[in-house]
Design an enzyme around this catalytic site. Structure first.
Site, PDB file in Angstrom:
ATOM      1  N   CYS A 151       1.002  -1.006  -0.107  1.00 24.95           N
ATOM      2  CA  CYS A 151       0.023   0.060  -0.001  1.00 24.95           C
ATOM      3  C   CYS A 151       0.858   1.240   0.119  1.00 24.95           C
ATOM      4  O   CYS A 151       1.841   1.425   0.798  1.00 24.95           O
ATOM      5  CB  CYS A 151      -0.860  -0.046   1.264  1.00 24.95           C
ATOM      6  SG  CYS A 151      -1.909   1.420   1.398  1.00 24.95           S
ATOM      7  N   THR A 211      -0.689   4.390   0.390  1.00 20.34           N
ATOM      8  CA  THR A 211      -1.627   5.694   0.359  1.00 20.34           C
ATOM      9  C   THR A 211      -0.668   6.827   1.342  1.00 20.34           C
ATOM     10  O   THR A 211      -0.979   7.615   1.048  1.00 20.34           O
ATOM     11  CB  THR A 211      -2.770   5.056   1.300  1.00 20.34           C
ATOM     12  OG1 THR A 211      -3.499   4.232   0.470  1.00 20.34           O
ATOM     13  CG2 THR A 211      -3.439   6.183   1.892  1.00 20.34           C
TER      14      THR A 211
END
Length: 346
Positions: free
Chosen positions: A185, A187
């Site tokens: 991830c 993000t």
């Protein structure tokens, strides 16, 4: 703008302090849990570890193997109706897998079609979005709970106590906790948004348990010791992606690189995933995941043995005969170093 000065911690920032114990063997430790879900009132008995609803880990094959060990899987949402009906039509598994879905109208329509034909064979649903703070997400949870009062709903992701409370009051049985800690991830890099996972678990568990709800810690575990820390911090369930990737049961192709067998693993918000399932990255957004090549690891059975053995070992170090006692017997100590790595990592 404001700045919170309170200390926030991740798995790497702490160790669990050992305590006196009357246990003589890891075999004496029971790492299963029993729950009655707040809204669905379904009873759960099993080892509360769930394979993430990624297409590399949330596979039918993974679900079958995990079920034999009393673990669960959240299926990825890209199976078609016929495949899902065939899977849920098999002999009932214990604990049963989670049907996964997003919050679009096609997601809802597909679930309604499959649920109508599968009936009570689908008991658990995972509603998965990257940002669990939107009005649309809350509205979808309301709609799903009203239409299907008897299903167990796991939904997220969030990282704060107040949103955990809201979701439980809105009909969620298990709140999924974690923004940005996953191994594939990005993000936090792309958006600057996130929350250290250990503190998120502690705060969300406290909020959930006050309302008789539950949480699932999603992301950030890289070793069995991290699962022990998550359970010690109050997590009721722990979701794993990267730790279960690279195995035979994963829905990934094996490739050879420099004479070594590898398997692809990517985040479900990565460019690779969006090109595979959504026709590419939309103009208004950026990819928030990455693709990596992992060493091929063979059957998942050995990895499961390591994971479960590590959690049992943690329980023996603090004198917890049952997993449910671990959080009551956990004292975290802050550290600046976890391991002696003079000979490298293993």
């Amino acid at each position: 703008m404001r700045i919170e000065q309170d200390l926030k911690l991740d798995f790497k920032d702490v160790l669990i302090r050992p305590k006196r114990s009357t246990l003589t063997s890891r075999s004496e430790v029971d790492i299963s849990r029993d729950f009655v879900f707040l809204h669905s009132q379904h009873k759960y008995h099993g080892i509360p570890i769930i394979a993430a609803n990624m297409d590399a880990t949330g596979t039918f094959q993974m679900a079958r193997v995990l079920a034999r060990h009393k673990l669960s899987a959240a299926l990825h949402k890209h199976y078609d109706d016929a495949e899902l009906l065939a899977f849920f039509g098999e002999q009932p598994e214990s604990p049963p897998a989670f049907y996964s879905m997003g919050i679009t109208q096609p997601d809802y329509d597909k679930f309604c079609r499959v649920k109508e034909q599968a009936g009570d064979r689908i008991q658990n649903v995972c509603v998965d979005v990257a940002n669990g703070y939107t009005k649309a997400f809350i509205g979808f949870v309301h709609k799903l709970r009203k239409a299907f009062p008897a299903i167990t709903i796991m939904a997220g992701n969030v990282v704060t106590g107040e949103m955990t409370e809201e979701l439980i009051l809105d009909g969620v049985d298990i709140v999924k906790v974690g923004i940005g800690p996953g191994s594939v991830c990005t993000t936090r890099k792309m958006s600057g948004v996130g929350y250290p996972q250990l503190s998120a678990i502690i705060e969300c568990a406290d909020a959930a348990h006050g309302l008789h709800g539950l949480i699932c810690a999603d992301g950030g575990c890289t070793s069995p010791g991290d699962l022990a820390k998550a359970f010690g911090a109050g997590a009721d369930f722990v979701m794993l992606g990267g730790m279960l990737a690279g195995h035979d049961e994963c829905g990934s192709d094996i490739v050879e690189k420099d004479g070594v067998l590898k398997m692809r693993f990517y985040g479900m918000s990565s460019r690779e995933a969006m090109e595979k399932y959504s026709g590419g990255v939309a103009e208004y957004r950026a990819s928030e995941g990455k693709e990596v090549l992992l060493d091929y690891r063979g059957p998942v059975e050995k990895t499961l043995k390591d994971i479960l053995g590590g959690v049992r070992s943690a329980c023996t170090y603090v004198g917890a005969r049952q997993l449910k006692e671990l959080s009551k017997r956990t004292t975290f100590i802050r550290v600046s170093q976890q391991l002696n790595e003079i000979f490298g990592q293993s």
